[in-house]
Design an enzyme around this catalytic site. Sequence first.
Site, PDB file in Angstrom:
ATOM      1  N   LYS A   1       6.603   5.135   7.132  1.00 17.26           N
ATOM      2  CA  LYS A   1       7.486   4.886   5.974  1.00 17.26           C
ATOM      3  C   LYS A   1       8.745   4.148   6.462  1.00 17.26           C
ATOM      4  O   LYS A   1       8.650   3.306   7.337  1.00 17.26           O
ATOM      5  CB  LYS A   1       7.808   6.198   5.266  1.00 17.26           C
ATOM      6  CG  LYS A   1       6.550   7.010   4.967  1.00 17.26           C
ATOM      7  CD  LYS A   1       6.790   8.164   4.071  1.00 17.26           C
ATOM      8  CE  LYS A   1       5.502   8.968   3.955  1.00 17.26           C
ATOM      9  NZ  LYS A   1       5.571   9.993   2.945  1.00 17.26           N
TER      10      LYS A   1
ATOM     11  N   GLU B   1      -4.824  11.359  -1.160  1.00 13.67           N
ATOM     12  CA  GLU B   1      -3.511  11.947  -0.890  1.00 13.67           C
ATOM     13  C   GLU B   1      -2.992  12.632  -2.154  1.00 13.67           C
ATOM     14  O   GLU B   1      -2.356  11.982  -2.998  1.00 13.67           O
ATOM     15  CB  GLU B   1      -2.526  10.857  -0.469  1.00 13.67           C
ATOM     16  CG  GLU B   1      -2.905  10.139   0.807  1.00 13.67           C
ATOM     17  CD  GLU B   1      -1.664   9.652   1.541  1.00 13.67           C
ATOM     18  OE1 GLU B   1      -1.479  10.060   2.676  1.00 13.67           O
ATOM     19  OE2 GLU B   1      -0.878   8.900   0.951  1.00 13.67           O
TER      20      GLU B   1
ATOM     21  N   ASN C   1       1.720   6.867   9.077  1.00 14.17           N
ATOM     22  CA  ASN C   1       2.533   6.132   8.114  1.00 14.17           C
ATOM     23  C   ASN C   1       3.988   6.515   8.372  1.00 14.17           C
ATOM     24  O   ASN C   1       4.419   7.597   7.994  1.00 14.17           O
ATOM     25  CB  ASN C   1       2.111   6.519   6.685  1.00 14.17           C
ATOM     26  CG  ASN C   1       2.997   5.864   5.637  1.00 14.17           C
ATOM     27  OD1 ASN C   1       3.769   4.964   5.951  1.00 14.17           O
ATOM     28  ND2 ASN C   1       2.887   6.318   4.394  1.00 14.17           N
TER      29      ASN C   1
ATOM     30  N   GLU D   1       3.948   6.603  -3.191  1.00  8.79           N
ATOM     31  CA  GLU D   1       5.374   6.246  -3.292  1.00  8.79           C
ATOM     32  C   GLU D   1       5.519   4.848  -3.874  1.00  8.79           C
ATOM     33  O   GLU D   1       6.431   4.582  -4.655  1.00  8.79           O
ATOM     34  CB  GLU D   1       6.043   6.359  -1.912  1.00  8.79           C
ATOM     35  CG  GLU D   1       6.262   7.815  -1.521  1.00  8.79           C
ATOM     36  CD  GLU D   1       6.270   8.088  -0.030  1.00  8.79           C
ATOM     37  OE1 GLU D   1       6.411   7.148   0.771  1.00  8.79           O
ATOM     38  OE2 GLU D   1       6.124   9.278   0.330  1.00  8.79           O
TER      39      GLU D   1
ATOM     40  N   GLY E   1       4.635  15.132   2.006  1.00  7.95           N
ATOM     41  CA  GLY E   1       6.018  15.383   2.406  1.00  7.95           C
ATOM     42  C   GLY E   1       6.567  16.708   1.916  1.00  7.95           C
ATOM     43  O   GLY E   1       7.766  16.949   1.971  1.00  7.95           O
TER      44      GLY E   1
ATOM     45  N   HIS F   1      -0.028   3.342  -1.828  1.00  8.31           N
ATOM     46  CA  HIS F   1       0.536   4.663  -1.517  1.00  8.31           C
ATOM     47  C   HIS F   1       1.228   5.196  -2.777  1.00  8.31           C
ATOM     48  O   HIS F   1       1.817   4.439  -3.541  1.00  8.31           O
ATOM     49  CB  HIS F   1       1.522   4.537  -0.351  1.00  8.31           C
ATOM     50  CG  HIS F   1       1.941   5.862   0.191  1.00  8.31           C
ATOM     51  ND1 HIS F   1       2.892   6.645  -0.426  1.00  8.31           N
ATOM     52  CD2 HIS F   1       1.517   6.565   1.266  1.00  8.31           C
ATOM     53  CE1 HIS F   1       3.035   7.771   0.264  1.00  8.31           C
ATOM     54  NE2 HIS F   1       2.204   7.751   1.292  1.00  8.31           N
TER      55      HIS F   1
HETATM   56  C1  PEP Z   1       1.933  10.059   3.512  1.00  5.37           C
HETATM   57  O1  PEP Z   1       3.013   9.696   3.101  1.00  5.37           O
HETATM   58  O2  PEP Z   1       0.982   9.278   3.504  1.00  5.37           O
HETATM   59  C2  PEP Z   1       1.799  11.441   3.996  1.00  5.37           C
HETATM   60  C3  PEP Z   1       0.615  11.950   4.074  1.00  5.37           C
HETATM   61  O3  PEP Z   1       2.984  12.086   4.321  1.00  5.37           O
HETATM   62  P1  PEP Z   1       3.109  13.586   4.930  1.00  5.37           P
HETATM   63  O4  PEP Z   1       2.122  13.685   6.050  1.00  5.37           O
HETATM   64  O5  PEP Z   1       4.536  13.659   5.399  1.00  5.37           O
HETATM   65  O6  PEP Z   1       2.808  14.534   3.813  1.00  5.37           O
END
Ligand code: PEP
Length: 255
Positions: free
Chosen positions: A12, A168, A10, A98, A174, A96
């Site tokens: 982003k 997640e 991903n 976000e 992040g 997601h």
């Molecule tokens: C994500 O945004 O789906 C994610 C898992 O990000 P990160 O690996 O940076 O934690």
Amino acid sequence: MSRIPLIAANWKMHKTAPEARRFAEAFLPRVAGLDGIEIALAPPATALHALGEALAGSAVALAAQNVNAEPSGAFTGEISPGMLADAGCRYAIVGHSERRRLYGETDAAVAAKARALLEAGLRPIVCLGESLEEREAGRTLAVCEAQLGGSLADIELERAAELILAYEPIWAIGTGRTATPEVAQEAHGFLRERLGVRFGEAGAAVRILYGGSMKPANAAALLAQPDLDGGLVGGASLDPESFAMVCSSAAAGRG
Ligand code: PEP
């Protein structure tokens, strides 16, 4: 049941079209010999076309980061499932954290997107997971259960095998703070059981990815858990070498 691991990147809001092409040039040779796994890259919409061309002829699939549930119409700035299919996408991320947190995406909206994707022949990667506050209040499993029920509303039993879930935990996204393999497996095992209640035997075919600071140093231990069927990788997917290392860990776990 044996499920083929999927490792999805991903990106982003990172990478222009030329940057995506350069990533593909460096990444494809590094994963060319890996067997027994699927790999997908989700660039920003503006790089879908260029990356699709760069991936042509390889086993690496193209994915989108979002979609609108409507097939067409007056929805300024939005992209339909049919347009993603036309751009060569095989997968699309929906729900997601976000998007849920910053853009108010609800479980009902996520369910509509997942349904629309399936109708257009794409595979939805449906994200869910608890916040730090919810975990500390002992509500992790209740939150996951509610999001699972809401986000998969009306998905027909026959389509279960095409569905992908991504657990997640928001506190791990992040932040560099990863769920331990045991903590991740607890949530994945619970989701697997709920999928069984929701879809019966077909629930065993749904892949459940882990997302949250997955990187080369922790991928193998996470992916060794019985109900982790791959990863959704943010930060560590921006660099071709580190993302290839995560993919290699998944392939090695299959060998
Ligand atoms: C994500 O945004 O789906 C994610 C898992 O990000 P990160 O690996 O940076 O934690």
